[in-house]
Motif scaffolding. Structure first.
Motif, mmCIF file in Angstrom:
data_model
loop_
_atom_site.group_PDB
_atom_site.id
_atom_site.type_symbol
_atom_site.label_atom_id
_atom_site.label_comp_id
_atom_site.label_asym_id
_atom_site.label_seq_id
_atom_site.Cartn_x
_atom_site.Cartn_y
_atom_site.Cartn_z
ATOM 1 N N GLY A 326 45.695 39.592 56.382
ATOM 2 C CA GLY A 326 45.146 40.135 57.613
ATOM 3 C C GLY A 326 43.887 40.662 57.333
ATOM 4 N N GLN A 327 43.412 40.794 56.272
ATOM 5 C CA GLN A 327 42.267 41.421 55.955
ATOM 6 C C GLN A 327 41.152 40.284 55.070
ATOM 7 N N GLU A 328 39.884 40.736 54.995
ATOM 8 C CA GLU A 328 38.859 40.175 54.364
ATOM 9 C C GLU A 328 39.294 40.177 52.943
ATOM 10 N N GLN A 329 39.088 39.333 52.229
ATOM 11 C CA GLN A 329 39.430 39.499 50.677
ATOM 12 C C GLN A 329 38.221 38.824 49.952
ATOM 13 N N ASN A 330 38.171 39.501 48.634
ATOM 14 C CA ASN A 330 37.041 38.946 47.734
ATOM 15 C C ASN A 330 37.565 37.827 46.739
ATOM 16 N N VAL A 331 37.094 36.531 46.824
ATOM 17 C CA VAL A 331 37.492 35.589 45.836
ATOM 18 C C VAL A 331 36.399 35.478 44.899
ATOM 19 N N ALA A 332 37.124 35.299 43.661
ATOM 20 C CA ALA A 332 35.950 35.114 42.448
ATOM 21 C C ALA A 332 35.903 33.792 41.986
ATOM 22 N N PHE A 333 34.834 33.220 41.563
ATOM 23 C CA PHE A 333 34.873 31.763 41.104
ATOM 24 C C PHE A 333 33.750 31.991 39.595
ATOM 25 N N GLY A 334 34.247 31.072 38.623
ATOM 26 C CA GLY A 334 33.112 31.094 37.509
ATOM 27 C C GLY A 334 32.304 29.844 37.703
ATOM 28 N N THR A 369 33.190 36.607 50.039
ATOM 29 C CA THR A 369 34.010 37.405 50.905
ATOM 30 C C THR A 369 34.737 36.291 51.947
ATOM 31 N N LEU A 370 36.162 36.340 51.729
ATOM 32 C CA LEU A 370 36.694 35.525 52.756
ATOM 33 C C LEU A 370 36.913 36.200 54.006
ATOM 34 N N PRO A 371 37.091 35.633 55.015
ATOM 35 C CA PRO A 371 37.359 36.285 56.515
ATOM 36 C C PRO A 371 38.891 36.617 56.599
ATOM 37 N N ALA A 372 39.113 37.419 57.468
ATOM 38 C CA ALA A 372 40.580 37.697 57.603
ATOM 39 C C ALA A 372 41.698 36.520 58.249
ATOM 40 N N ASP A 373 40.890 35.345 58.625
ATOM 41 C CA ASP A 373 41.717 34.213 59.174
ATOM 42 C C ASP A 373 42.936 33.661 58.050
ATOM 43 N N GLU A 374 43.896 33.379 58.705
ATOM 44 C CA GLU A 374 45.113 33.037 57.898
ATOM 45 C C GLU A 374 44.865 31.736 57.034
ATOM 46 N N GLN A 375 44.195 30.922 57.832
ATOM 47 C CA GLN A 375 43.714 29.627 57.247
ATOM 48 C C GLN A 375 42.135 29.530 56.999
ATOM 49 N N VAL A 376 41.672 29.262 55.862
ATOM 50 C CA VAL A 376 40.219 29.416 55.401
ATOM 51 C C VAL A 376 40.029 28.038 54.866
#
Length: 729
Positions: A326-334, A369-376
């Motif tokens: 239910g919140q924004e999340q930071n996703v990391a990639f190499g 930064t991913l949005p708070a949407d459930e499906q992204v």
């Protein structure tokens, strides 16, 4: 205009000089040093042995020779004490430029003659894998450009000092630094390019680009240094500073010098070939990134478009996430440090992202930064020229992208997901790659690629399914042979240029013989699927590795030179058997190689197993003559060797000689002494059948992950023997 008029006269005078022709002839002959004394490459491919080594040695020797000629020619007028008359007739600045141009023209002529003389020699030595493009680029870049680098370097030393002895010392020190201290720095070894291997079967454009970048960087730097020394040429009886002040009156001259030096510095700092990864190979910063809370990856895909003409790549990657936080999340990639990221969108809307300056293990970190949407659904475009790891800069070539070969590993293929857990079905991925029609796509693993589209521009699109956050893809101009052996279907891929060598070695028969024998006697390979196994010949890499459903074979193991190595077998087919046996003893079971002098290694069991297979194929008499008798002779000679009987003398030799002798002695111990010990153990444990049971148990033993190596003590314990039992006295 005076320079243009004087140039042909000076060139003709230079070519009428006996020292010039002596230097020219010695330079033309200098590549022979690469066949005998100076062999900087470390791989045994035919192009490494008979093209890279001669051209690098020729460039080093020829560069030094032309440096000597330059100092000799610049001092000619002073040596004749006619400098005052010459300066009265022609400006010393004009004559300096004319002499430089004449020497450079002589260097170009020498390089051309060398290429013509060595062409038939190289064709004969290299054999069926000879290629005209590789030959031309090697002699132009590895040798040819060394000469015009040496000339301004030596000329600048003389123009600064006006003394023959001091200028020779300065030039010698500059050349010696490149050959010694700077030899392992690919950007600074100006005289002897840092080339560890050239591929026989696939292209070498990546390495040639690296050498060209280094050469052009130094050419700009030395041209700038020469221009500064040009301003210091003595005029009107003034000293070096007075001449510099007078020469700099024309503003364009110092400006040209500064521009050349600035261009060199910029090229050095902004080189696009090698990354800036942390040199500490124990660092694990990227593995410590915390996982995103309540976020899982349910799938991903990538569409990849290599540009084989430029060696670059572009692509679009898509990721499906389920975010229940239910919140924004930071996703990391190499990502590969050579790539740029653009158009990052989540569910069709642009989202913020950043790429770290810090790099580790040939990766930079991309944070989105991913949005708070459930499906992204996250989509991003990436493109660039893949950079190689700083820690492997002396072994460049693995990131080759050409019409003959490419290898895309993990973050070089598409951004690698770092900190998101998998969904219920893992990380399912669909990869599409568009390649020239001549290339075959080979996923490294159990997946199979298929052509899903053919295009009018001569390309094909391949698609395959894979799991995991990364993946490895090989592609090239391959020939595929399907072989039924050991209850499996072996898909054997090797380079088309190597076809004649493989056919002469009986590669298909060797694969079948090895897989049938080793599967029956030792067991199936743990990295096979049970039904299929890919054997993929790679570009020369320095070794092989294996994963579920696939195993890599280094092309250096199958060169004509290696297949003629009688220490590994009595003929090319038997050496092929030897190299394939390493799938069991070397990959299937690993050996600790920390001590090069230790006779216990993968080679001992591999040579012994090769002997057993050859004995089964060709009979006991043949195996005794070509294996056991040769082992015994080599071991007898080993124990009679002066340095073996007098190790104190070996310790007093120079380090390079010690290393050469030690390597030769270690070779005998691993390839001859150890197989004899295993053969003796076979007799002590009750014969071949008993030894097969022992080796079968060792091959299938439970492996300790903390120390997964098969040791000599493991072998002795399994045989119920001690080290003293296997003494060859």
């Amino acid at each position: 205009m005076k320079t243009i008029r004087l140039f042909p006269l000076e060139l003709r005078r230079l070519l009428q000089s006996r020292p010039t022709w002596l230097i020219l002839l010695l330079t033309v002959a200098s590549p022979v040093l690469g066949l005998t004394l100076y062999q900087p490459t470390s791989a045994d491919t035919m192009l490494s042995l008979y093209l890279a080594n001669p051209s690098i040695a020729g460039g080093a020797a020829g560069g030094i020779l032309f440096g000597l000629l330059t100092v000799y020619e610049l001092n000619r007028v002073g040596r004749s004490r006619a400098d005052a008359l010459m300066d009265a007739a022609v400006s010393p600045l004009t004559m300096a430029l004319v002499r430089l141009l004449a020497l450079l023209a002589a260097a170009v002529m020498t390089a051309a003659i060398t290429m013509l003389v060595w062409l038939p020699i190289s064709m004969r030595l290299i054999g069926s894998v000879f290629g005209g493009v590789d030959y031309a680029l090697a002699y132009l870049l590895l040798m040819g450009l060394a000469l015009p680098l040496s000339i301004p370097a030596a000329a600048a030393a003389y123009q600064f000092t006006r003394r023959v002895d001091l200028s020779l010392v300065l030039f010698a020190a500059f050349a010696a630094l490149s050959l010694t201290v700077l030899a392992d720095d690919w950007q600074l070894c100006w005289l002897n390019p840092c080339v560890w291997a050239l591929s026989d079967d696939f292209s070498n454009f990546r390495i040639f680009r690296s050498v060209a970048w280094m050469r052009l960087t130094w050419l700009s730097a030395l041209a700038g240094v020469w221009t500064v020394s040009y301003l210091c040429i003595r005029q009107y009886g003034k000293g070096v500073l007075g001449s510099l002040a007078r020469g700099a009156r024309r503003v364009c001259r110092p400006v040209i010098a500064l521009l050349l030096l600035a261009c060199s510095g910029a090229a050095y700092a902004a080189q696009p070939l090698v990354d800036h990864s942390n040199p500490d190979e124990t660092a694990m910063t990227f593995y410590e990134v915390p996982y995103a809370e309540n976020v899982v990856c349910t799938g991903r895909s990538a569409r990849v478009f290599p540009d084989t003409s430029t060696g670059s790549l572009s692509g679009t990657a898509s990721y499906q996430f389920q975010n229940t936080s239910g919140q924004e999340q930071n996703v990391a990639f190499g990502i590969n440090p050579g790539y740029t990221i653009s158009h990052v969108q989540a569910n069709g809307a642009a989202v913020p992202f950043s790429v770290s300056e810090y790099q580790e293990y040939n990766e930079a970190m991309l944070e989105v930064t991913l949005p708070a949407d459930e499906q992204v659904e996250l989509v991003m475009d990436y493109s660039g020229f893949p950079q190689e790891s700083r820690n492997m800069s002396t072994m460049q070539g693995s990131k080759e992208i050409s019409t003959e070969y490419l290898c895309l590993e993990n973050s070089t293929l598409s951004p690698r997901l770092m900190n998101v857990l998998p969904g219920e079905n893992g990380y399912p991925a669909t990869i599409e790659i568009t390649l020239p029609a001549s290339m075959t796509a080979i996923p490294f693993g159990s997946s199979e690629a298929e052509v899903v589209a053919e295009h009018d521009n001569g390309t094909k699109t391949w698609r395959y399914e894979v799991g995991g956050t990364g993946g490895i893809l090989y592609a090239g101009d391959y020939i595929r042979e399907d072989i039924e052996a050991g209850g499996m279907t072996i898909a054997f891929y090797y380079g088309r240029k190597h076809q004649s060598v493989m056919e002469a070695a009986g590669a298909v028969d060797a694969v079948k013989a090895v897989v049938d024998y080793c599967t029956e006697h030792y067991g199936t390979l743990s990295f096979g699927t049970g039904e299929t196994l890919k054997l993929i010949q790679s570009r020369v890499t320095g070794g092989g590795y294996a994963a579920d459903g696939a195993s890599l074979l280094d092309e250096a193991d199958f060169t004509a030179d290696n297949l003629g190595n009688t220490d590994k077998g009595g003929g090319a087919g038997e050496v092929m058997i030897h190299e394939l046996v390493h799938q069991w003893w070397g990959l299937g079971n690993m050996f600790d190689t920390s001590d090069a002098a230790d006779p216990w290694s993968a080679e001992g069991l591999t040579v012994y197993t090769t002997y057993r297979i050859v004995k089964e194929l060709y009979g006991e008499a043949y195996a005794q003559e070509h294996y056991v008798d040769q082992w015994q002779q080599a071991v007898d000679d080993y124990y009679l060797d002066f340095y073996v009987r007098n190790p104190d003398y070996l310790a007093n030799l120079p380090e390079d000689k010690q290393l050469e002798i030690t390597n030769n002695l270690a070779y005998v111990r691993q390839y001859c002494e150890m197989p004899l010990k295993i053969l003796q153990a076979e007799q002590l444990v009750g014969g071949e059948a008993a030894m097969d049971q022992i080796l079968n148990r060792l091959f299938n033993r439970e492996i300790d992950p903390a120390y997964p190596y098969l040791t000599y003590q493991d072998f002795l314990h399994a045989c119920g023997l001690t080290e003293e039992d296997l003494n060859l006295d």
